[in-house]
Design a protein around this motif. Structure first.
Motif, PDB file in Angstrom:
ATOM      1  N   SER A  96       0.815  -1.212   0.000  1.00 13.90           N
ATOM      2  CA  SER A  96       0.000   0.000   0.000  1.00 13.90           C
ATOM      3  C   SER A  96       0.850   1.263   0.000  1.00 13.90           C
ATOM      4  N   ALA A  97       2.091   1.162   0.484  1.00 11.68           N
ATOM      5  CA  ALA A  97       2.978   2.326   0.544  1.00 11.68           C
ATOM      6  C   ALA A  97       3.672   2.616  -0.784  1.00 11.68           C
ATOM      7  N   VAL A  98       3.646   1.678  -1.716  1.00  7.71           N
ATOM      8  CA  VAL A  98       4.371   1.873  -2.981  1.00  7.71           C
ATOM      9  C   VAL A  98       3.842   3.055  -3.786  1.00  7.71           C
ATOM     10  N   PRO A  99       2.509   3.219  -3.954  1.00 10.98           N
ATOM     11  CA  PRO A  99       2.036   4.385  -4.721  1.00 10.98           C
ATOM     12  C   PRO A  99       2.324   5.724  -4.046  1.00 10.98           C
ATOM     13  N   ASP A 100       2.731   5.683  -2.771  1.00 11.17           N
ATOM     14  CA  ASP A 100       2.973   6.909  -2.009  1.00 11.17           C
ATOM     15  C   ASP A 100       4.448   7.294  -1.945  1.00 11.17           C
ATOM     16  N   ILE A 101       5.319   6.577  -2.628  1.00  7.73           N
ATOM     17  CA  ILE A 101       6.759   6.784  -2.464  1.00  7.73           C
ATOM     18  C   ILE A 101       7.157   8.239  -2.716  1.00  7.73           C
ATOM     19  N   THR A 102       6.733   8.799  -3.827  1.00 10.51           N
ATOM     20  CA  THR A 102       7.122  10.172  -4.165  1.00 10.51           C
ATOM     21  C   THR A 102       6.582  11.169  -3.144  1.00 10.51           C
ATOM     22  N   ALA A 103       5.290  11.057  -2.798  1.00 11.81           N
ATOM     23  CA  ALA A 103       4.689  11.980  -1.823  1.00 11.81           C
ATOM     24  C   ALA A 103       5.365  11.857  -0.459  1.00 11.81           C
ATOM     25  N   ARG A 118       8.456  10.827   0.149  1.00 13.21           N
ATOM     26  CA  ARG A 118       9.818  11.388   0.092  1.00 13.21           C
ATOM     27  C   ARG A 118       9.784  12.915   0.110  1.00 13.21           C
ATOM     28  N   GLU A 119       8.820  13.497  -0.573  1.00 12.66           N
ATOM     29  CA  GLU A 119       8.719  14.960  -0.596  1.00 12.66           C
ATOM     30  C   GLU A 119       8.399  15.528   0.781  1.00 12.66           C
ATOM     31  N   SER A 120       7.622  14.791   1.570  1.00 14.75           N
ATOM     32  CA  SER A 120       7.268  15.262   2.914  1.00 14.75           C
ATOM     33  C   SER A 120       8.232  14.726   3.978  1.00 14.75           C
ATOM     34  N   ARG A 121       9.282  14.034   3.533  1.00 17.06           N
ATOM     35  CA  ARG A 121      10.281  13.453   4.437  1.00 17.06           C
ATOM     36  C   ARG A 121       9.643  12.501   5.442  1.00 17.06           C
ATOM     37  N   THR A 122       8.689  11.706   4.934  1.00 18.29           N
ATOM     38  CA  THR A 122       8.113  10.605   5.695  1.00 18.29           C
ATOM     39  C   THR A 122       8.793   9.329   5.233  1.00 18.29           C
ATOM     40  N   PHE A 123       9.560   8.721   6.098  1.00 20.96           N
ATOM     41  CA  PHE A 123      10.379   7.579   5.700  1.00 20.96           C
ATOM     42  C   PHE A 123       9.642   6.276   6.018  1.00 20.96           C
ATOM     43  N   THR A 124       9.420   5.486   4.987  1.00 16.87           N
ATOM     44  CA  THR A 124       8.671   4.241   5.108  1.00 16.87           C
ATOM     45  C   THR A 124       9.500   3.091   4.556  1.00 16.87           C
ATOM     46  N   VAL A 125       8.968   1.887   4.711  1.00 18.38           N
ATOM     47  CA  VAL A 125       9.657   0.744   4.119  1.00 18.38           C
ATOM     48  C   VAL A 125       9.772   0.931   2.601  1.00 18.38           C
ATOM     49  N   ALA A 126       8.766   1.558   1.989  1.00 21.79           N
ATOM     50  CA  ALA A 126       8.784   1.736   0.536  1.00 21.79           C
ATOM     51  C   ALA A 126       9.774   2.816   0.099  1.00 21.79           C
ATOM     52  N   THR A 127       9.890   3.908   0.861  1.00 18.02           N
ATOM     53  CA  THR A 127      10.869   4.935   0.495  1.00 18.02           C
ATOM     54  C   THR A 127      12.283   4.427   0.719  1.00 18.02           C
ATOM     55  N   THR A 128      12.451   3.485   1.645  1.00 21.63           N
ATOM     56  CA  THR A 128      13.771   2.936   1.944  1.00 21.63           C
ATOM     57  C   THR A 128      14.212   1.928   0.894  1.00 21.63           C
ATOM     58  N   LEU A 129      13.327   1.030   0.517  1.00 23.83           N
ATOM     59  CA  LEU A 129      13.688  -0.037  -0.425  1.00 23.83           C
ATOM     60  C   LEU A 129      13.437   0.343  -1.880  1.00 23.83           C
ATOM     61  N   LEU A 181      10.653   1.135  -5.141  1.00 25.33           N
ATOM     62  CA  LEU A 181       9.519   0.395  -5.696  1.00 25.33           C
ATOM     63  C   LEU A 181       9.855  -1.082  -5.904  1.00 25.33           C
ATOM     64  N   ARG A 182      10.931  -1.358  -6.590  1.00 28.28           N
ATOM     65  CA  ARG A 182      11.266  -2.749  -6.903  1.00 28.28           C
ATOM     66  C   ARG A 182      11.596  -3.541  -5.630  1.00 28.28           C
ATOM     67  N   GLY A 183      12.402  -2.957  -4.756  1.00 30.26           N
ATOM     68  CA  GLY A 183      12.781  -3.656  -3.538  1.00 30.26           C
ATOM     69  C   GLY A 183      11.587  -3.955  -2.649  1.00 30.26           C
ATOM     70  N   THR A 184      10.650  -3.018  -2.573  1.00 34.79           N
ATOM     71  CA  THR A 184       9.465  -3.230  -1.740  1.00 34.79           C
ATOM     72  C   THR A 184       8.596  -4.338  -2.307  1.00 34.79           C
ATOM     73  N   LEU A 185       8.430  -4.365  -3.610  1.00 29.90           N
ATOM     74  CA  LEU A 185       7.607  -5.410  -4.222  1.00 29.90           C
ATOM     75  C   LEU A 185       8.241  -6.790  -4.056  1.00 29.90           C
ATOM     76  N   ILE A 186       9.552  -6.860  -4.110  1.00 36.35           N
ATOM     77  CA  ILE A 186      10.235  -8.140  -3.874  1.00 36.35           C
ATOM     78  C   ILE A 186      10.049  -8.572  -2.424  1.00 36.35           C
ATOM     79  N   LEU A 187      10.151  -7.613  -1.490  1.00 35.80           N
ATOM     80  CA  LEU A 187       9.890  -7.926  -0.083  1.00 35.80           C
ATOM     81  C   LEU A 187       8.473  -8.453   0.093  1.00 35.80           C
ATOM     82  N   CYS A 188       7.502  -7.823  -0.551  1.00 38.38           N
ATOM     83  CA  CYS A 188       6.113  -8.281  -0.459  1.00 38.38           C
ATOM     84  C   CYS A 188       5.965  -9.706  -0.993  1.00 38.38           C
TER      85      CYS A 188
END
Length: 275
Positions: free
Chosen positions: A180-187, A189-200, A202-209
């Motif tokens: 669910s966090a993948v579509p939010d990666i850009t938003a 990062r712009e707000s400096r909200t660090f998530t598993v998706a911003t860390t890994l 798009l590709r890394g997060t989907l592989i983790l999933c």
């Protein structure tokens, strides 16, 4: 708040994320009579609407700086401006408090599961923890979606506890949050909200999933047997399609079908548990 805004805040498309585990927890006892207990029906109402207001209302109160940059909030989800925060806070309190009082009549294990649900729901978004802005802790806090199942199970008299089943469910809900966090990666990062998706990314997060869904299917096999295979394949296919899409916009198109997919898979789990 208007009733329409209230309902949008509760995210009706996600209602089954907490109601579903609740009814699966009841079905696990394989006794249809438990569905007609007054306390069971009361908390069914709770996990239908007030619980969702709690989860997503708290999220909206503390997420304005991120949400205002997020295309998902422009029509797909509600955007709560700062001047509506107080009204939303009172709405959350007034719709949840009666059920907190009623929890006095729950068995102790069910009470503890409810306390865990409330704590995880609040501190996923709220300071001082704000787990949603802490990579990997954000996914772990999604255990909140398991709690309604345990509330129901212990409310209805369940006694046995399976750690493989717990960890299977935990892996599944962690994957749900990360995806669910993948579509939010850009938003984010712009707000400096660090998530598993911003860390890994798009590709890394989907592989983790993909790994988490595979783990969930393997751990769930002793409990749901053959059903673990098609459910695991469904989610693996979605992750592979998302990898093929390759962009946040492409993933978002697939993500819009995610609540329906989860609901259908939850129904399969319900009937498997009941039968």
């Amino acid at each position: 708040m208007t009733s329409a805004h209230f309902l949008r805040t509760s995210r009706p498309r996600f209602w089954m994320y907490v109601l579903g585990p609740y009814v699966v927890g009841l079905a696990a006892l394989k006794s249809p009579a438990v569905f007609y207990s007054p306390l069971t029906l009361l908390f069914l109402v709770y996990f239908l609407l007030p619980a969702n207001v709690l989860i997503y209302g708290i999220n909206d109160i503390f997420d304005y700086e991120t949400d205002v940059r997020n295309a998902k909030k422009q029509g797909y989800e509600a955007l709560v401006p700062p001047d509506q925060r107080q009204a939303l806070g009172w709405t959350i309190a007034l719709t949840n408090l009666p059920f907190f009082v009623a929890s006095y009549f729950l068995p102790r294990p069910a009470q503890l599961a409810l306390v865990a649900f409330v704590a995880l729901s609040v501190f996923y978004s709220a300071p001082p923890i704000r787990a949603k802005a802490r990579p990997f802790l954000d996914a772990a806090f999604n255990a909140l979606y398991l709690c309604p199942g345990y509330v129901a199970y212990f409310l209805a008299g369940g006694k046995e506890f399976s750690f493989p089943t717990l960890f299977a469910g935990w892996a599944w809900v962690m994957a749900m949050q990360a995806y669910s966090a993948v579509p939010d990666i850009t938003a984010d990062r712009e707000s400096r909200t660090f998530t598993v998706a911003t860390t890994l990314g798009l590709r890394g997060t989907l592989i983790l999933c993909l790994v988490l869904y595979g783990t969930a299917a393997a751990l769930a096999f002793p409990a749901i047997h053959w059903l673990a295979l098609p459910l695991g394949l469904v989610y693996a296919t979605l992750m592979l399609l998302s990898l093929r899409a390759g962009t946040e916009e492409g993933v978002m198109k697939l993500y819009k079908n995610f609540p329906l997919l989860n609901t259908l898979c939850g129904m399969a789990l319900f009937f498997a548990a009941l039968l």
